[in-house]
Motif scaffolding. Sequence first.
Motif, mmCIF file in Angstrom:
data_model
loop_
_atom_site.group_PDB
_atom_site.id
_atom_site.type_symbol
_atom_site.label_atom_id
_atom_site.label_comp_id
_atom_site.label_asym_id
_atom_site.label_seq_id
_atom_site.Cartn_x
_atom_site.Cartn_y
_atom_site.Cartn_z
ATOM 1 N N VAL A 10 -39.456 39.720 50.927
ATOM 2 C CA VAL A 10 -40.194 40.964 50.669
ATOM 3 C C VAL A 10 -39.184 41.963 50.116
ATOM 4 C CG1 VAL A 10 -41.609 42.790 51.669
ATOM 5 C CG2 VAL A 10 -41.755 40.457 52.580
ATOM 6 N N TRP A 11 -39.434 42.402 48.901
ATOM 7 C CA TRP A 11 -38.440 43.195 48.200
ATOM 8 C C TRP A 11 -38.652 44.696 48.325
ATOM 9 C CZ3 TRP A 11 -34.659 40.110 47.479
ATOM 10 C CH2 TRP A 11 -34.900 38.767 47.287
ATOM 11 N N SER A 12 -39.521 45.113 49.191
ATOM 12 C CA SER A 12 -39.678 46.535 49.473
ATOM 13 C C SER A 12 -39.147 46.770 50.879
ATOM 14 C CB SER A 12 -41.151 46.942 49.392
ATOM 15 O OG SER A 12 -41.290 48.289 49.776
ATOM 16 N N LEU A 13 -38.269 47.725 51.024
ATOM 17 C CA LEU A 13 -37.645 47.968 52.328
ATOM 18 C C LEU A 13 -38.464 48.886 53.235
ATOM 19 C CD1 LEU A 13 -33.926 48.394 51.196
ATOM 20 C CD2 LEU A 13 -35.126 46.321 51.939
ATOM 21 N N ARG A 14 -39.432 49.573 52.678
ATOM 22 C CA ARG A 14 -40.238 50.515 53.455
ATOM 23 C C ARG A 14 -41.020 49.767 54.529
ATOM 24 N NH1 ARG A 14 -45.246 52.949 52.771
ATOM 25 N NH2 ARG A 14 -45.701 51.594 50.998
ATOM 26 N N LYS A 15 -40.955 50.229 55.769
ATOM 27 C CA LYS A 15 -41.601 49.533 56.891
ATOM 28 C C LYS A 15 -43.095 49.319 56.676
ATOM 29 C CE LYS A 15 -38.297 50.912 60.374
ATOM 30 N NZ LYS A 15 -38.007 51.762 61.499
ATOM 31 N N GLY A 42 -32.519 43.701 53.536
ATOM 32 C CA GLY A 42 -32.111 45.106 53.458
ATOM 33 C C GLY A 42 -30.667 45.371 53.822
ATOM 34 N N ALA A 43 -30.046 44.519 54.618
ATOM 35 C CA ALA A 43 -28.677 44.766 55.069
ATOM 36 C C ALA A 43 -27.626 44.047 54.231
ATOM 37 C CB ALA A 43 -28.541 44.351 56.535
ATOM 38 N N LEU A 44 -28.042 43.404 53.150
ATOM 39 C CA LEU A 44 -27.076 42.674 52.327
ATOM 40 C C LEU A 44 -26.162 43.636 51.578
ATOM 41 C CD1 LEU A 44 -29.241 39.861 50.683
ATOM 42 C CD2 LEU A 44 -27.509 39.606 52.472
ATOM 43 N N PRO A 45 -24.844 43.514 51.759
ATOM 44 C CA PRO A 45 -23.941 44.317 50.937
ATOM 45 C C PRO A 45 -24.105 43.927 49.470
ATOM 46 C CG PRO A 45 -22.753 43.313 52.776
ATOM 47 C CD PRO A 45 -24.128 42.698 52.743
ATOM 48 N N LEU A 46 -23.813 44.858 48.580
ATOM 49 C CA LEU A 46 -23.903 44.574 47.153
ATOM 50 C C LEU A 46 -23.002 43.404 46.787
ATOM 51 C CD1 LEU A 46 -23.915 48.156 45.614
ATOM 52 C CD2 LEU A 46 -25.843 46.582 45.852
ATOM 53 N N VAL A 75 -42.354 38.363 47.123
ATOM 54 C CA VAL A 75 -43.372 39.413 47.127
ATOM 55 C C VAL A 75 -42.647 40.700 46.756
ATOM 56 C CG1 VAL A 75 -45.192 40.571 48.437
ATOM 57 C CG2 VAL A 75 -44.614 38.182 48.961
ATOM 58 N N THR A 76 -42.972 41.239 45.579
ATOM 59 C CA THR A 76 -42.158 42.332 45.049
ATOM 60 C C THR A 76 -42.977 43.515 44.544
ATOM 61 O OG1 THR A 76 -40.389 42.895 43.475
ATOM 62 C CG2 THR A 76 -42.043 41.310 42.726
ATOM 63 N N PRO A 77 -42.450 44.718 44.747
ATOM 64 C CA PRO A 77 -43.012 45.880 44.056
ATOM 65 C C PRO A 77 -42.410 45.957 42.654
ATOM 66 C CG PRO A 77 -41.214 46.584 45.452
ATOM 67 C CD PRO A 77 -41.375 45.091 45.663
ATOM 68 N N GLU A 78 -42.826 46.947 41.918
ATOM 69 C CA GLU A 78 -42.250 47.197 40.599
ATOM 70 C C GLU A 78 -41.609 48.569 40.622
ATOM 71 O OE1 GLU A 78 -44.149 46.061 36.752
ATOM 72 O OE2 GLU A 78 -44.414 48.238 36.620
ATOM 73 N N SER A 82 -39.544 47.039 36.349
ATOM 74 C CA SER A 82 -38.664 45.911 36.611
ATOM 75 C C SER A 82 -38.609 45.647 38.116
ATOM 76 C CB SER A 82 -37.266 46.200 36.055
ATOM 77 O OG SER A 82 -36.468 45.038 36.140
ATOM 78 N N VAL A 83 -37.707 44.767 38.495
ATOM 79 C CA VAL A 83 -37.548 44.423 39.906
ATOM 80 C C VAL A 83 -36.692 45.465 40.607
ATOM 81 C CG1 VAL A 83 -37.814 41.947 39.477
ATOM 82 C CG2 VAL A 83 -35.538 42.960 39.437
ATOM 83 N N PRO A 84 -36.892 45.645 41.915
ATOM 84 C CA PRO A 84 -36.039 46.558 42.668
ATOM 85 C C PRO A 84 -34.594 46.044 42.721
ATOM 86 C CG PRO A 84 -38.001 45.966 43.913
ATOM 87 C CD PRO A 84 -37.963 45.081 42.713
ATOM 88 N N GLY A 85 -33.653 46.951 42.803
ATOM 89 C CA GLY A 85 -32.242 46.579 42.882
ATOM 90 C C GLY A 85 -31.939 45.668 44.059
ATOM 91 N N VAL A 86 -32.619 45.882 45.181
ATOM 92 C CA VAL A 86 -32.381 45.058 46.361
ATOM 93 C C VAL A 86 -32.763 43.604 46.097
ATOM 94 C CG1 VAL A 86 -34.614 45.531 47.473
ATOM 95 C CG2 VAL A 86 -32.616 45.036 48.876
#
Length: 184
Positions: A10-15, A42-46, A75-78, A82-86
């Motif tokens: 899930v590529w959106s970090l919002r709860k 969400g906790a992955l370092p760059l 499952v991704t937002p836009e 484009s795709v989120p940076g995360v």
Amino acid sequence: MTERKVAVLVWSLRKASYNRKTALALIGLAPETLKLEIIEIGALPLYDQDLDADAPPAWRAFRDAVRPCDAVLFVTPEYNRSVPGVLKNAIDVGSRPYGQSVWAKKPAAVVSVSPGAIGGFGANHHLRQSLVFLDMPALQQPEAYIGHAATVFAEDGSIASEDTRKFLAGLMTAFAAWIERTAE
């Protein structure tokens, strides 16, 4: 049919994100042969290639969680067409070091979810470009662009529309069949 383990990313970090609600709905609608698990990112370092020799613990944990999975459901937002940076960061972390990708040969499905009218079409297709390079055969049909996401869910988080529920259940049935056809 063989039971298949599926990583759900899930590529959106919002709860309370629509993407997380969609992922949970898809998990509930999946055939019994699919065992889906959300893997948090969400906790992955760059990603930084200089760290490949001594990868941060979060990178190792992420790679170890994805590696044994038979398939991946994205499952991704836009964001900005484009795709989120995360998402891009998690793809990079999982694809490195070169030659040790956790993604290769895993069947994939992409669902994009957006409050906008076109349902994250841009993010969906940008992600599919990366999947080609990652050697992940992506489910082509049905395509899943969930637009007007604010109207998709009931107050309890369930899918409000029976038509949408049927579509998503059909998507998961098609994904299960796709995994069986393409999994190595």
